[in-house]
Scaffold this motif. Structure first.
Motif, mmCIF file in Angstrom:
data_model
loop_
_atom_site.group_PDB
_atom_site.id
_atom_site.type_symbol
_atom_site.label_atom_id
_atom_site.label_comp_id
_atom_site.label_asym_id
_atom_site.label_seq_id
_atom_site.Cartn_x
_atom_site.Cartn_y
_atom_site.Cartn_z
ATOM 1 N N VAL A 91 -7.662 14.486 -12.776
ATOM 2 C CA VAL A 91 -8.257 13.161 -12.562
ATOM 3 C C VAL A 91 -9.564 13.333 -11.802
ATOM 4 C CG1 VAL A 91 -7.967 10.925 -11.442
ATOM 5 C CG2 VAL A 91 -6.012 12.051 -12.529
ATOM 6 N N ARG A 92 -10.610 12.713 -12.298
ATOM 7 C CA ARG A 92 -11.896 12.704 -11.617
ATOM 8 C C ARG A 92 -12.220 11.256 -11.271
ATOM 9 N NH1 ARG A 92 -10.355 16.758 -10.980
ATOM 10 N NH2 ARG A 92 -11.062 18.808 -11.692
ATOM 11 N N PRO A 93 -11.961 10.847 -10.020
ATOM 12 C CA PRO A 93 -12.190 9.446 -9.671
ATOM 13 C C PRO A 93 -13.626 9.010 -9.942
ATOM 14 C CG PRO A 93 -10.932 10.547 -7.954
ATOM 15 C CD PRO A 93 -11.398 11.623 -8.895
ATOM 16 N N ASP A 94 -13.750 7.793 -10.429
ATOM 17 C CA ASP A 94 -15.071 7.200 -10.634
ATOM 18 C C ASP A 94 -15.557 6.526 -9.361
ATOM 19 O OD1 ASP A 94 -15.499 7.387 -13.765
ATOM 20 O OD2 ASP A 94 -13.416 6.823 -13.426
ATOM 21 N N ALA A 95 -14.645 6.306 -8.411
ATOM 22 C CA ALA A 95 -15.003 5.699 -7.135
ATOM 23 C C ALA A 95 -13.857 5.897 -6.158
ATOM 24 C CB ALA A 95 -15.305 4.210 -7.300
ATOM 25 N N TYR A 96 -14.172 5.711 -4.876
ATOM 26 C CA TYR A 96 -13.174 5.764 -3.803
ATOM 27 C C TYR A 96 -13.209 4.458 -3.026
ATOM 28 C CZ TYR A 96 -13.157 10.843 -4.552
ATOM 29 O OH TYR A 96 -13.061 12.085 -5.098
ATOM 30 N N LEU A 97 -12.036 4.056 -2.519
ATOM 31 C CA LEU A 97 -11.916 2.856 -1.695
ATOM 32 C C LEU A 97 -10.883 3.134 -0.619
ATOM 33 C CD1 LEU A 97 -12.245 -0.170 -0.994
ATOM 34 C CD2 LEU A 97 -10.539 -0.659 -2.773
ATOM 35 N N GLY A 98 -11.305 3.092 0.638
ATOM 36 C CA GLY A 98 -10.377 3.326 1.739
ATOM 37 C C GLY A 98 -10.169 2.077 2.564
ATOM 38 N N HIS A 99 -9.082 2.063 3.306
ATOM 39 C CA HIS A 99 -8.786 0.961 4.226
ATOM 40 C C HIS A 99 -8.746 1.544 5.624
ATOM 41 C CE1 HIS A 99 -6.590 -2.080 6.463
ATOM 42 N NE2 HIS A 99 -6.708 -2.924 5.447
ATOM 43 N N SER A 100 -9.610 1.040 6.530
ATOM 44 C CA SER A 100 -9.641 1.508 7.904
ATOM 45 C C SER A 100 -9.871 3.027 7.924
ATOM 46 C CB SER A 100 -8.340 1.115 8.613
ATOM 47 O OG SER A 100 -8.364 1.454 9.978
ATOM 48 N N LEU A 226 -18.653 5.251 -3.226
ATOM 49 C CA LEU A 226 -17.683 5.069 -2.154
ATOM 50 C C LEU A 226 -17.799 3.623 -1.692
ATOM 51 C CD1 LEU A 226 -15.696 5.992 0.051
ATOM 52 C CD2 LEU A 226 -17.646 6.879 1.346
ATOM 53 N N TYR A 227 -16.806 2.814 -2.071
ATOM 54 C CA TYR A 227 -16.810 1.404 -1.683
ATOM 55 C C TYR A 227 -16.351 1.296 -0.236
ATOM 56 C CZ TYR A 227 -17.474 -0.197 -6.498
ATOM 57 O OH TYR A 227 -17.980 -0.450 -7.741
ATOM 58 N N SER A 228 -17.128 0.583 0.573
ATOM 59 C CA SER A 228 -16.807 0.459 1.983
ATOM 60 C C SER A 228 -16.217 -0.903 2.289
ATOM 61 C CB SER A 228 -18.068 0.654 2.834
ATOM 62 O OG SER A 228 -17.789 0.344 4.194
ATOM 63 N N ALA A 229 -15.065 -0.907 2.926
ATOM 64 C CA ALA A 229 -14.439 -2.158 3.340
ATOM 65 C C ALA A 229 -15.093 -2.721 4.597
ATOM 66 C CB ALA A 229 -12.948 -1.951 3.564
ATOM 67 N N TYR A 230 -16.154 -2.078 5.070
ATOM 68 C CA TYR A 230 -16.929 -2.616 6.181
ATOM 69 C C TYR A 230 -18.196 -3.311 5.691
ATOM 70 C CZ TYR A 230 -13.844 0.342 8.928
ATOM 71 O OH TYR A 230 -12.730 0.918 9.483
ATOM 72 N N THR A 231 -18.655 -2.971 4.484
ATOM 73 C CA THR A 231 -19.856 -3.601 3.935
ATOM 74 C C THR A 231 -19.549 -4.484 2.735
ATOM 75 O OG1 THR A 231 -20.387 -1.834 2.347
ATOM 76 C CG2 THR A 231 -21.168 -1.548 4.619
ATOM 77 N N GLY A 232 -18.392 -4.277 2.102
ATOM 78 C CA GLY A 232 -18.010 -5.081 0.950
ATOM 79 C C GLY A 232 -18.500 -4.569 -0.381
ATOM 80 N N GLY A 233 -19.110 -3.401 -0.410
ATOM 81 C CA GLY A 233 -19.607 -2.849 -1.672
ATOM 82 C C GLY A 233 -19.823 -1.354 -1.571
ATOM 83 N N PRO A 234 -20.416 -0.740 -2.597
ATOM 84 C CA PRO A 234 -20.669 0.700 -2.546
ATOM 85 C C PRO A 234 -21.655 1.034 -1.428
ATOM 86 C CG PRO A 234 -20.922 -0.156 -4.776
ATOM 87 C CD PRO A 234 -20.843 -1.342 -3.875
ATOM 88 N N LEU A 235 -21.404 2.122 -0.735
ATOM 89 C CA LEU A 235 -22.319 2.548 0.317
ATOM 90 C C LEU A 235 -23.617 3.044 -0.301
ATOM 91 C CD1 LEU A 235 -20.194 4.542 2.926
ATOM 92 C CD2 LEU A 235 -21.190 2.267 3.159
ATOM 93 N N ASP A 236 -24.744 2.558 0.209
ATOM 94 C CA ASP A 236 -26.025 3.101 -0.220
ATOM 95 C C ASP A 236 -26.252 4.408 0.539
ATOM 96 O OD1 ASP A 236 -27.860 2.591 2.277
ATOM 97 O OD2 ASP A 236 -26.777 0.714 1.941
#
Length: 336
Positions: A91-100, A226-236
Motif C-alpha cells: 500500500v502506498r498512501p496517497d495522503a496521511y491524516l493524524g489526530h493529535s 499530510l492533512y493537518s487537523a490543526y489547519t484543516g487541510g494539507p500542510l503547505d
C-alpha cells in the motif's frame, strides 16, 4: 471481469486516548515489520524504552498505560509500526491524516521528521509535562456550541471530532467541576485515558522549549499530502517545516471533523486506521461520504484488547479488505 473501484488510500493515525493495555501486543514477535518498528522506536529511548516495552507486554504493568511516560512512547511506537506494516503490504498512501499525537507520527511516515528527531522531541515533551498540573480530558456527546457554558477556568474545547463529539480538556479541579455539571445536566460523556490536559493552556510551558529544540532539527516538506487537523487541510511546505507550528500543537485544538470533511471532499477515499481502539474508524464511518458509499473505512486493530488471536485476525481482515477495496496488494501474501 469487474475490477474493484480504486479509491485513494489515506492512512489515519490515532492520538492520545486511543492507547490501552496490551494494544497490538499480539503482533509483537509475530509480524516482523511491526516488531522491528516497535523495537526501533523504543530502542532510541534506552532503559526507558525497555521499561515501556515490559509494561506493554505485561499482564500487570508496573506503570499504568495512562501515564505519559508509557502512553506517549507506546502509542507512537504502535502507530508507526502499524503504518509501516500496512505499507509493507504494498500500500502506498496517497495522503496521511493524524489526530493529535497521531499527526506527529504521520509526519514521520510522510518524511517531515526523521524517526530519531521525532522520538527526541516526543521524550522532551514527556519530560516537560511532568511540571504541568495534572488534568484530563472528557469526550462529550455534544456540539462545541452546546458546551460554551462549560468552558472557562482552564477548561477548553480540545478537539472537535464529529458533529456531536467534542472533547473538553483542563486541569483536574476545574475539569472535575465540569464533569459534575455534565452529570447534573444529564449530558453523556466519558473520561479519556489521559492524565494530562492536552490541547489546553495548561501545557503552554511546553511551547518555548519545544520550539527551541525544533529549531535545531532538520524538517522537510512531506513527500505525500499530510492533512493537518490543526489547519484543516494539507500542510503547505512552509508550515510543514515551521518549528512554531509543531511546537504549538499541545495547546492548539484538534479540528478533526473539519479536516476529515476536507479529506473526503478531495476524492473517493479508502480510510485506513493504523492504530489501536478504532476511535477514528468510528468517527469516519459516521461521515456522510462513507454512509453514502463514496468512501470506505478499514480498521487494522480491534477496538480493545481481546487477545493475541484477535490482533492477528484483525490484521488479516484489514489486509484482505485493502485488497478487495483497492486492488493494490499482491495476491500471494503469506497468511499471518
Amino acid at each position: 471481469m469487474t475490477l474493484p473501484h480504486r479509491r485513494s488510500v489515506v492512512l489515519m493515525l490515532p492520538g492520545t486516548g486511543a492507547q490501552h493495555p496490551r494494544m497490538a501486543a499480539g503482533l509483537y514477535g509475530h509480524e516482523p515489520v511491526f516488531t522491528e518498528a516497535v523495537d526501533e522506536v523504543l530502542g532510541l529511548l534506552g532503559a526507558e524504552g525497555r521499561a515501556a516495552r515490559a509494561d506493554w507486554l505485561a499482564a500487570e504493568p508496573a506503570v499504568p498505560m495512562e501515564a505519559d511516560r508509557r502512553s506517549a512512547p507506546l502509542l507512537f511506537a504502535v502507530d508507526l509500526a502499524m503504518g509501516r506494516l500496512v505499507e509493507s503490504w504494498g500500500v502506498r498512501p496517497d495522503a496521511y491524516l493524524g489526530h493529535s499525537m497521531g499527526e506527529f507520527t504521520a509526519a514521520v511516515l510522510a518524511g517531515v521528521f526523521t524517526l530519531e528527531d521525532a522520538v527526541r522531541l516526543l521524550w522532551e515533551r514527556v519530560a516537560l509535562q511532568r511540571a504541568t498540573p495534572p488534568g484530563g480530558m472528557l469526550a462529550v456527546a455534544a456540539a462545541p456550541e452546546d458546551l460554551a457554558g462549560y468552558v472557562g477556568g482552564g477548561v477548553v474545547v480540545a478537539a472537535v471530532n464529529a458533529p456531536r463529539h467534542t472533547v473538553l480538556s483542563g486541569p483536574d479541579g476545574p475539569l472535575e467541576a465540569v464533569a459534575r455539571r455534565l452529570v447534573a445536566d444529564g449530558r453523556t460523556f466519558r473520561r479519556l485515558a489521559a492524565r494530562t490536559p492536552y490541547h489546553s493552556p495548561a501545557l503552554a510551558p511546553l511551547v518555548a522549549p519545544a520550539e527551541a529544540l525544533l529549531r535545531t532539527l532538520r524538517l522537510a516538506p512531506p513527500r505525500v499530502p499530510l492533512y493537518s487537523a490543526y489547519t484543516g487541510g494539507p500542510l503547505d511546505p512552509a508550515t510543514a517545516v515551521s518549528p512554531a507550528f509543531w511546537a504549538a500543537q499541545p495547546v492548539t485544538p484538534v479540528l478533526f471533523r473539519p479536516t476529515l470533511d476536507r479529506v473526503l471532499a478531495d476524492g473517493d477515499r479508502l480510510l485506513v486506521e493504523a492504530g489501536p481502539s478504532q476511535s477514528l474508524t468510528v468517527i469516519a464511518r459516521g461521515h456522510e461520504a462513507v454512509r453514502a458509499g463514496r468512501s470506505a473505512v478499514v480498521a487494522t486493530l480491534p477496538p480493545r484488547a481481546l487477545g493475541p488471536g484477535e490482533d492477528r485476525r484483525s490484521v488479516r481482515a484489514a489486509r484482505e479488505a485493502l485488497l478487495a477495496h483497492s486492488g493494490r496488494l499482491p495476491l500471494d501474501l503469506p497468511a499471518s
